[in-house]
Design a protein around this motif. Sequence first.
Motif, short mmCIF file in Angstrom:
data_model
loop_
_atom_site.label_atom_id
_atom_site.label_comp_id
_atom_site.label_asym_id
_atom_site.label_seq_id
_atom_site.Cartn_x
_atom_site.Cartn_y
_atom_site.Cartn_z
N ALA A 1 0.86 -1.24 0.01
CA ALA A 1 -0.15 0.05 0.21
C ALA A 1 0.72 1.26 0.01
O ALA A 1 0.64 2.27 -0.63
CB ALA A 1 -1.06 0.02 1.21
N LYS A 2 2.17 1.21 0.84
CA LYS A 2 3.02 2.54 0.85
C LYS A 2 3.61 2.65 -0.45
O LYS A 2 3.93 3.91 -0.65
CB LYS A 2 3.62 2.20 2.12
N LYS A 3 3.93 1.58 -1.18
CA LYS A 3 4.51 1.83 -2.68
C LYS A 3 3.70 2.76 -3.32
O LYS A 3 4.05 3.57 -4.15
CB LYS A 3 4.66 0.30 -3.13
N PRO B 1 0.53 6.78 -20.47
CA PRO B 1 1.20 5.90 -19.65
C PRO B 1 1.38 6.79 -18.45
O PRO B 1 0.94 8.04 -18.39
CB PRO B 1 2.80 5.58 -20.12
N ILE B 2 1.64 6.02 -17.17
CA ILE B 2 1.70 6.77 -15.79
C ILE B 2 3.39 7.33 -16.01
O ILE B 2 4.14 6.62 -15.90
CB ILE B 2 1.44 5.87 -14.69
N LEU B 3 3.28 8.65 -15.98
CA LEU B 3 4.60 9.42 -15.71
C LEU B 3 4.56 10.25 -14.36
O LEU B 3 3.59 10.81 -14.06
CB LEU B 3 4.56 10.35 -16.92
N LEU B 4 5.67 9.88 -13.66
CA LEU B 4 5.67 10.63 -12.50
C LEU B 4 7.16 11.54 -12.59
O LEU B 4 7.94 11.20 -13.15
CB LEU B 4 6.08 9.49 -11.25
N LYS B 5 6.93 12.45 -11.51
CA LYS B 5 8.01 13.36 -11.48
C LYS B 5 8.33 13.55 -9.86
O LYS B 5 7.69 13.53 -8.95
CB LYS B 5 7.77 14.82 -11.80
N CYS B 6 9.76 13.19 -9.64
CA CYS B 6 10.05 13.05 -8.13
C CYS B 6 10.07 14.39 -7.80
O CYS B 6 10.79 15.37 -8.19
CB CYS B 6 11.72 12.48 -8.15
N SER B 7 9.74 14.59 -6.34
CA SER B 7 9.73 16.02 -5.93
C SER B 7 11.15 16.30 -5.18
O SER B 7 11.43 17.55 -4.75
CB SER B 7 8.62 16.09 -4.85
N SER B 8 11.84 15.29 -4.82
CA SER B 8 13.22 15.59 -4.51
C SER B 8 14.24 15.79 -5.41
O SER B 8 14.96 16.80 -5.03
CB SER B 8 13.63 14.18 -3.40
N CYS B 9 14.33 14.96 -6.30
CA CYS B 9 15.63 15.24 -7.40
C CYS B 9 15.16 15.48 -8.65
O CYS B 9 16.06 15.73 -9.47
CB CYS B 9 16.16 13.88 -7.59
N GLY B 10 13.69 15.59 -8.94
CA GLY B 10 13.46 16.01 -10.24
C GLY B 10 13.19 15.20 -11.23
O GLY B 10 13.06 15.64 -12.34
N GLU B 11 13.86 13.79 -10.93
CA GLU B 11 13.71 12.73 -12.32
C GLU B 11 12.15 12.49 -12.61
O GLU B 11 11.39 12.57 -11.72
CB GLU B 11 14.24 11.67 -11.52
N GLU B 12 12.12 12.52 -14.04
CA GLU B 12 10.79 12.00 -14.82
C GLU B 12 10.92 10.71 -14.97
O GLU B 12 11.83 10.46 -15.61
CB GLU B 12 10.39 13.06 -15.78
N PHE B 13 9.96 9.88 -14.69
CA PHE B 13 10.04 8.52 -15.10
C PHE B 13 8.71 8.11 -15.40
O PHE B 13 7.83 8.36 -14.46
CB PHE B 13 10.82 7.81 -14.01
N SER B 14 8.65 6.77 -16.00
CA SER B 14 7.10 6.21 -16.19
C SER B 14 7.13 4.76 -15.70
O SER B 14 8.47 4.30 -15.44
CB SER B 14 6.87 6.16 -17.75
N ILE B 15 6.02 4.61 -15.04
CA ILE B 15 6.08 3.14 -14.35
C ILE B 15 5.06 2.22 -14.92
O ILE B 15 3.89 2.60 -15.62
CB ILE B 15 5.39 3.43 -12.83
N GLU B 16 5.31 1.07 -14.99
CA GLU B 16 4.65 -0.02 -15.57
C GLU B 16 3.77 -0.58 -14.58
O GLU B 16 2.53 -0.96 -14.61
CB GLU B 16 5.46 -1.14 -16.07
N TYR B 17 4.27 -0.84 -13.24
CA TYR B 17 3.67 -1.25 -12.26
C TYR B 17 3.39 -0.16 -11.03
O TYR B 17 4.24 0.61 -11.12
CB TYR B 17 4.46 -2.43 -11.46
N PRO B 18 2.29 -0.50 -10.38
CA PRO B 18 2.16 0.75 -9.36
C PRO B 18 2.97 0.75 -8.23
O PRO B 18 2.84 0.40 -7.12
CB PRO B 18 0.63 0.52 -8.91
N ILE B 19 4.16 1.33 -8.57
CA ILE B 19 5.35 1.42 -7.56
C ILE B 19 5.61 2.97 -7.44
O ILE B 19 6.36 3.48 -8.45
CB ILE B 19 6.57 0.56 -7.65
N PHE B 20 5.10 3.79 -6.73
CA PHE B 20 5.41 5.32 -6.58
C PHE B 20 6.62 5.64 -5.97
O PHE B 20 6.46 6.94 -4.93
CB PHE B 20 3.92 6.08 -6.37
N ILE B 21 7.50 5.13 -6.30
CA ILE B 21 8.89 5.49 -5.65
C ILE B 21 10.00 5.94 -6.67
O ILE B 21 9.93 5.30 -7.92
CB ILE B 21 9.40 4.19 -4.91
#
Lengths: 234, 114
Positions: free
Chosen positions: A186-188, B69-89
């Motif tokens: 869930a945290k991921k 696609p799911i595209l994320l931006k890291c609020s710490s280092c600014g990296e932009e990356f897409s994810i295939e699996y739901p891992i928001f790290i």
Amino acid sequence: MTEIKIIKKVLAANDAIAELNLKFFAEKGILTMDIMSSPGSGKTLILEKTIARLKDKYKCGVIEGDVSTTNDSVRLQKLGVEVVQINTDAFGGDCHLEAEWIKDAALNFDLDNLDILFVENVGNLVCPAEFQTGMDFNIVILSTPEGEDKPVKYPLMFRESQVMIINKMDLLPYLDIDVKLMKDNAKKINPELKILSLSAKTEEGFDEWIEWIETEVEKKKVPLRIKVQEKKSD
Amino acid sequence: MHEIAIASNLYKIVLEELGKNEPITRLKKIKLKIGKLTAVVPEALKFSWAAITKDTQIEGSELEIEDIPILLKCSSCGEEFSIEYPIFICINCNSTKTRIITGRELDIVSLIVE
């Protein structure tokens, strides 16, 4: 052939009403929660036990969403709280509640005297996540027998929720379930997610949940008190 | 099957937009953008659309769905990356503070008319 550009959110109408709901209840100082889970994870029992603990201190109301039957409403009415039932079969048997139905259902309550409004959404981990109802908190309940992987299978629900309750902790001795893995999954998806573990049956872990609600109810009342003070000093 | 509810929301928007743009003889296609993080099954939405528009003036119109696609931006280092699996790290610095840039779309983009 012509292309007419639009660029509009398909659910813009629902989102707009959800936004209005959020403001409306905030002005009344009512804490609102949308309780979501799959069928059978314990939403109604958690509500029963929660309301039993809170009702002497706070005035609670429940909007009960089900495809059909009034079974859950009957259970909750026994506690002496106001319950408004929405049966979605009148709306085509829908699998979720929409913001407008909440808006209409809310008019049945004595809103000036209400402290907490619980919405028990239709049991489903998919559809309710897509339709905002405009509550302060989306609360997802996951019970231990459902498995560690549910957050990963239904990511939107866990992403859109602010609180996750792991229910049926009393069943752990009988299950091969890794609660830490469930939490990690869930945290991921939602690192900000607040996770509470409890058993609605034994009420183990219930104190923390009740304390959290009480803190949030009081927070909602602060802006109202400031308003009253401002009026007095005018 | 909330795709029925989504299709009926879409139907209202489409009729409203068509009303602004007369005269139109035929609506051929509706272009949509649907993010991977929405809980929408494109096939179920197409099926629902056919059911909802049956016996209406826009019966036979098609949905053209672009998957986003799911595209994320890291609020710490600014990296932009897409994810295939739901891992928001963050894949670069492991930060858990990420923002969703794309993937939550459920947008109507345009109407193709004749």
